[in-house]
Write a protein that holds these residues in place. Sequence first.
Motif, PDB file in Angstrom:
ATOM      1  N   LEU A  61      31.449  19.045  48.432  1.00  0.00           N
ATOM      2  CA  LEU A  61      31.796  20.465  48.447  1.00  0.00           C
ATOM      3  C   LEU A  61      31.535  21.073  49.817  1.00  0.00           C
ATOM      4  N   SER A  77      25.357  19.361  47.809  1.00  0.00           N
ATOM      5  CA  SER A  77      26.505  18.467  47.838  1.00  0.00           C
ATOM      6  C   SER A  77      26.105  17.188  48.571  1.00  0.00           C
ATOM      7  N   MET A  94      32.044  25.484  41.165  1.00  0.00           N
ATOM      8  CA  MET A  94      31.648  25.987  42.476  1.00  0.00           C
ATOM      9  C   MET A  94      32.362  27.289  42.788  1.00  0.00           C
ATOM     10  N   ALA A 106      25.661  23.752  45.002  1.00  0.00           N
ATOM     11  CA  ALA A 106      26.545  22.823  44.275  1.00  0.00           C
ATOM     12  C   ALA A 106      26.087  22.734  42.823  1.00  0.00           C
TER      13      ALA A 106
END
Length: 112
Positions: A61, A77, A94, A106
């Motif tokens: 992410l 992440s 998210m 995350a």
Amino acid sequence: MTEYDQTGRQAQPGLDPRTSWATWTTQSIISGPGGVSTAEVGPISGDLTVHTTWVDGEARLTVQYTGALDWYTVSGSPVPAADETTARAIHQAMVNGVKAGRGAMAPPSPTG
């Protein structure tokens, strides 16, 4: 050597997440107060874009100010994601986290 399953049919290999990938991008999300926590610069807030890449069995992410060049890693992440459907759910979680703000990180994997 050809492998066969229990019914005598030729066995098919399962989908290997290490050889598959997908990406999702959601633009122009107005973050809630406190924004999103990033690994590089701490919290960012405002008009943000979230990008998720699913590769090697994990959802990676990142977030940026919409229209900017720099991307930042979302704190927490990558997130384990065994399949594309799980990774897509992580991306949507998210996006929802960005909208809520409060230093969003995350989300955990929905499969544990």
